[in-house]
Design a protein around this motif. Structure first.
Motif, mmCIF file in Angstrom:
data_model
loop_
_atom_site.group_PDB
_atom_site.id
_atom_site.type_symbol
_atom_site.label_atom_id
_atom_site.label_comp_id
_atom_site.label_asym_id
_atom_site.label_seq_id
_atom_site.Cartn_x
_atom_site.Cartn_y
_atom_site.Cartn_z
ATOM 1 N N TYR A 4 0.803 -1.208 0.000
ATOM 2 C CA TYR A 4 0.000 0.000 0.000
ATOM 3 C C TYR A 4 0.840 1.264 0.000
ATOM 4 N N GLU A 43 -1.229 7.865 1.222
ATOM 5 C CA GLU A 43 -1.898 6.782 1.941
ATOM 6 C C GLU A 43 -2.939 7.326 2.893
ATOM 7 N N GLU A 98 -12.958 13.105 -0.462
ATOM 8 C CA GLU A 98 -12.675 12.472 -1.765
ATOM 9 C C GLU A 98 -13.818 12.676 -2.782
ATOM 10 N N TYR A 116 -15.573 7.160 1.362
ATOM 11 C CA TYR A 116 -14.441 7.547 2.218
ATOM 12 C C TYR A 116 -14.922 8.325 3.448
ATOM 13 N N ASP A 125 -11.392 4.387 4.447
ATOM 14 C CA ASP A 125 -10.594 4.145 3.240
ATOM 15 C C ASP A 125 -10.661 2.674 2.851
ATOM 16 N N TRP A 126 -10.263 2.400 1.636
ATOM 17 C CA TRP A 126 -10.448 1.051 1.101
ATOM 18 C C TRP A 126 -9.610 0.001 1.841
ATOM 19 N N TYR A 176 -3.916 5.260 -4.930
ATOM 20 C CA TYR A 176 -4.950 4.416 -4.340
ATOM 21 C C TYR A 176 -5.155 3.108 -5.108
#
Ligand code: SAM
Length: 358
Positions: A31, A44, A116, A171, A254-255, A285
């Protein structure tokens, strides 16, 4: 509608050819990697994922709501709050993330790692709605994820067309609580009116039925004005128990942490359809997005990804994402729809590559 990004970070103009596959992760989940040596900060975002349960006093979420409706061909009408409501009422709203005042103050569509972009409906969502209308996807009994949902129109469409469950992820907490959830409720409200009319007016055409619905709402409003009080039905309505609402779950974060949260469930969810519209603008991302799709898509599932060719000022776009996907070797990518006019836009489908029998 304008779609420029007004970042509070340094703009950068990476061309699609600035990235070659070798820079993209070498197939490892990392990541921290920055595939384009992206200067977009922060690379990040970590916003801990959490689930949001609809409150039982759902009507409070719709007080003073001024809904807009989008109707695409024969698709059911989709109701949603217009973004301008947030500009006008930013100061009165509770917003722990402080994104309403920040975005209004900076007139920003996006503040990377902070906000976002979920408070408005982005152009490619409409492309995807049109594609669904054209292709006739009906979602019957399917499990659907609207990933990076913002207003949630794609998930709401699936819900109204018979999906078995629809999960919404954005997000920002503020987006989920003040836009996505109210939007789903707005569409439940309409369902209530329609189902009553269905009882009374079986056999009527859709247009007549819609006219009746409007009349009924108007009559209620008139009654409300006379009484100075909401009509009893409206007052008592607990939409959190509405049959459509009970098929939905809502997540912010976040993902990376959203995926971790999903994988903690037993069994962890697998989605037949994942929508993701205007979510590949930031190359930083891509690993988290790809891993989320990889781990949460059902084996024969389909990802509908809608995007512009290139996001000026941010650097991401379809060409870079396709390269990334190719490098990972997990999905095949099909172009489902290409809009060539103006700033090019696309809808692509991602499916798991067939494993060749040896
Ligand atoms: C430009 S908005 C698009 C919103 C909506 N899909 C539409 O088409 O109107 C991008 C969305 O992607 C999501 N997103 C972007 N980066 C993310 C990240 N790193 N983690 C989680 N969500 C992210 C946000 O939730 C945001 O709402």
């Amino acid at each position: 509608m304008s779609f420029s990004f007004n970042f509070d970070v340094h703009a950068q103009t990476a061309s699609p050819d600035d990235v070659d596959g070798s820079e993209l992760q070498n197939g490892k989940p990392d990541y921290a990697a920055k595939p384009t040596e992206d200067k977009t900060k922060p690379a990040e975002p970590v916003k801990e994922a959490k689930e949001h349960l609809p409150p039982s006093d759902t009507h409070l979420l719709l007080v003073d709501a001024v809904p807009e409706t989008v109707t695409v061909g024969t698709l059911p009408p989709l109701h949603f709050l217009n973004e301008t409501v947030f500009e006008k009422t930013a100061l009165e709203r509770e917003d722990g993330e402080n994104i309403l005042s920040r975005t209004a103050g900076q007139r920003s569509d996006l503040i990377s790692g902070v906000y976002e972009g979920g408070l408005k409906v982005w152009e490619c969502t409409y492309d995807l709605l049109e594609l669904i209308e054209k292709d006739g996807e009906t979602f019957g009994r399917k499990r659907v994820l609207d990933l990076g949902c913002g207003a949630g129109l794609l998930g709401i469409l699936a819900l109204k067309r018979g999906a078995r469950q629809v999960h919404f992820q954005d997000y920002n907490t503020t987006v989920i609580e003040q836009l996505t959830l109210p939007n789903v409720l707005l569409n439940c409200q309409e369902e209530d009116v329609e189902s009553e009319d269905d009882e009374k007016g079986k056999g009527k055409g859709k247009t007549q039925k819609e006219d009746d619905c409007k009349k009924k709402v108007k009559d209620e409003e008139k009654q409300e004005a006379r009484d100075g009080d909401p009509p009893p039905k409206k007052r008592a309505l607990d939409l959190s128990q509405h049959s459509l609402m009970t098929k939905c779950r809502f997540f912010s974060g976040d993902w990376i942490t959203f995926l971790a949260l999903a994988l903690k469930e037993d069994p962890s969810p697998k989605y037949d359809i994942i929508f993701t519209s205007e979510t590949i603008y930031n190359t930083a991302y891509y690993p988290a997005l790809h891993d989320t799709l990889h781990r949460l898509l059902a084996p024969d599932g389909l990802v509908y990804l809608a995007t512009k060719s290139h996001y000026f000022g941010v650097g991401g776009g379809l060409h870079l994402f396709e390269k990334f996907v190719e490098q990972r070797g997990v999905f095949s990518v099909d172009h489902l729809w290409d809009v060539e006019e103006g700033l090019q836009r696309h809808v692509v489908g991602l499916r798991f590559k067939m494993v060749k029998a040896s």
